[in-house]
Design a protein around this motif. Structure first.
Motif, mmCIF file in Angstrom:
data_model
loop_
_atom_site.group_PDB
_atom_site.id
_atom_site.type_symbol
_atom_site.label_atom_id
_atom_site.label_comp_id
_atom_site.label_asym_id
_atom_site.label_seq_id
_atom_site.Cartn_x
_atom_site.Cartn_y
_atom_site.Cartn_z
ATOM 1 N N ALA A 32 -0.440 -2.725 6.424
ATOM 2 C CA ALA A 32 0.659 -2.706 5.059
ATOM 3 C C ALA A 32 1.725 -3.764 5.504
ATOM 4 C CB ALA A 32 1.530 -1.338 5.138
ATOM 5 N N ASN A 129 -13.107 1.372 6.376
ATOM 6 C CA ASN A 129 -12.007 1.370 5.223
ATOM 7 C C ASN A 129 -11.260 2.710 5.056
ATOM 8 O OD1 ASN A 129 -12.890 -1.005 3.272
ATOM 9 N ND2 ASN A 129 -14.740 -0.429 4.291
ATOM 10 N N ARG A 130 -11.571 3.760 5.929
ATOM 11 C CA ARG A 130 -10.709 4.879 6.058
ATOM 12 C C ARG A 130 -9.569 4.505 6.946
ATOM 13 N NH1 ARG A 130 -13.733 7.996 8.786
ATOM 14 N NH2 ARG A 130 -14.740 9.199 7.172
ATOM 15 N N ASP A 196 -8.263 -7.970 -0.740
ATOM 16 C CA ASP A 196 -7.461 -6.995 -1.263
ATOM 17 C C ASP A 196 -7.612 -7.155 -2.992
ATOM 18 O OD1 ASP A 196 -5.901 -9.132 -2.192
ATOM 19 O OD2 ASP A 196 -4.006 -8.503 -1.338
ATOM 20 N N SER A 199 -4.838 -3.659 -7.652
ATOM 21 C CA SER A 199 -4.906 -2.130 -7.583
ATOM 22 C C SER A 199 -6.051 -1.274 -7.145
ATOM 23 C CB SER A 199 -4.408 -1.308 -9.096
ATOM 24 O OG SER A 199 -5.388 -1.873 -9.858
ATOM 25 N N ALA A 200 -6.312 -0.348 -7.012
ATOM 26 C CA ALA A 200 -7.296 0.232 -6.644
ATOM 27 C C ALA A 200 -8.446 0.161 -7.667
ATOM 28 C CB ALA A 200 -7.251 1.777 -5.745
ATOM 29 N N LEU A 231 -13.358 6.365 -0.930
ATOM 30 C CA LEU A 231 -12.315 5.955 -0.201
ATOM 31 C C LEU A 231 -11.905 4.755 -1.055
ATOM 32 C CD1 LEU A 231 -13.837 6.024 3.494
ATOM 33 C CD2 LEU A 231 -11.441 6.950 2.598
ATOM 34 N N GLU A 234 -9.354 4.652 -3.784
ATOM 35 C CA GLU A 234 -7.874 5.262 -3.467
ATOM 36 C C GLU A 234 -7.191 4.153 -3.047
ATOM 37 O OE1 GLU A 234 -8.725 8.218 -0.814
ATOM 38 O OE2 GLU A 234 -9.126 9.945 -2.079
ATOM 39 N N ARG A 235 -7.648 2.988 -2.879
ATOM 40 C CA ARG A 235 -7.008 1.869 -2.206
ATOM 41 C C ARG A 235 -7.148 0.399 -2.449
ATOM 42 N NH1 ARG A 235 -8.245 3.835 3.272
ATOM 43 N NH2 ARG A 235 -8.002 5.961 2.172
ATOM 44 N N ARG A 236 -6.428 -0.450 -2.251
ATOM 45 C CA ARG A 236 -6.594 -1.800 -2.694
ATOM 46 C C ARG A 236 -7.375 -2.682 -1.583
ATOM 47 N NH1 ARG A 236 -0.783 -4.203 -2.245
ATOM 48 N NH2 ARG A 236 -2.077 -6.453 -2.573
#
Length: 251
Positions: A32, A129-130, A196, A199-200, A231, A234-236
């Motif tokens: 992050a 990725n987790r 990246d 958005s997810a 997974l 839920e994420r970028r």
């Protein structure tokens, strides 16, 4: 995390890849905080692209140097001590590698069978990725890449040196394929690639990404792929391994 920014014409400093290293991030703990720094540097250096190192920064730099000796990528530069001359040479080298990647593009369909890890690799992708923070060294170098397209940012840190690795041209094919799924290549490490997106992905889009990863890694019957699909939705971020032993490095 401490961010040290470099002037492009500053004389070479220890811990830099070349004169296009625009920042060194020390005490890195999370992706992050790296993403925030990359966004700031991207804005400061637009329209150039930004690429960072990932796992094992020293090994990444070492193998990148060897990977760039590939006859298809090799570019002889003047090792002048003059900062302006060296910077022009670094830019010329990057442009040469980018052009070579563009001209020597490998078809996606040519990539199956280039990974042999099967179930072990699939499980490692879930773990990465987790918990993507483990993909980072505690030191991250950030490169300004003067290229016209996101997929060509790979030219700043060409990698894939060992026999069982994907080579730089195979990595470029993967980068282009992930771009079709909305992912931008943002990092290269000694074993890993990072991407990246704004958005997810939707669950359907995540399933399409994972179908392509099965195409690369095999083990189509693994339950890991369903877990990875959930997974990614839920994420970028997306982290994958190009190095022969990337899964073993997580053990």
């Amino acid at each position: 995390m401490q961010v040290t920014r470099f002037d492009l014409l500053e004389p070479a400093l220890q811990g830099r890849l070349n004169s296009n290293t625009v920042a060194r991030l020390d005490g890195v703990e999370t992706f992050a905080e790296v993403l925030v720094a990359l966004d700031e540097l991207r804005a400061a250096h637009a329209p150039a692209r930004i690429l960072c190192t990932l796992d094992d920064v020293d090994q990444c730099a070492y193998t990148s140097g060897h990977a760039s000796l590939d006859d298809r990528l090799w570019f002889d530069t003047d090792d002048s001590d003059d900062p302006a001359t060296r910077h022009r040479a670094d830019n010329a080298r990057t442009a040469h590698i980018a052009a070579a990647l563009d001209a020597g593009s490998i078809a996606w369909e040519a990539l199956p069978g280039s990974r042999v890890g099967g179930e072990q690799d699939a499980a490692a992708l879930v773990e990465l990725n987790r918990e993507p923070d483990q993909a980072l060294d505690d030191v991250v170098l950030v490169q300004r890449v003067p290229v016209a397209r996101d997929d060509l940012a790979l030219a700043a840190v060409p990698n894939g040196y060992f026999t069982g690795d994907w080579d730089t041209f195979q990595n470029h094919a993967v980068v282009r394929r992930m771009a079709a799924h909305g992912y931008r290549h943002i990092g290269t490490g000694a074993e890993l690639l990072a991407f990246d997106r704004e958005s997810a992905p939707t669950p359907e889009a995540a399933r399409a990404v994972v179908a392509d990863l099965v195409h690369l890694y095999g083990a189509s019957g693994s339950a890991c792929w369903a877990e990875l699909t959930a997974l990614l939705a839920e994420r970028r971020l997306l982290i994958i391994g190009y190095g022969e032993d990337f899964a073993e490095q997580l053990a």
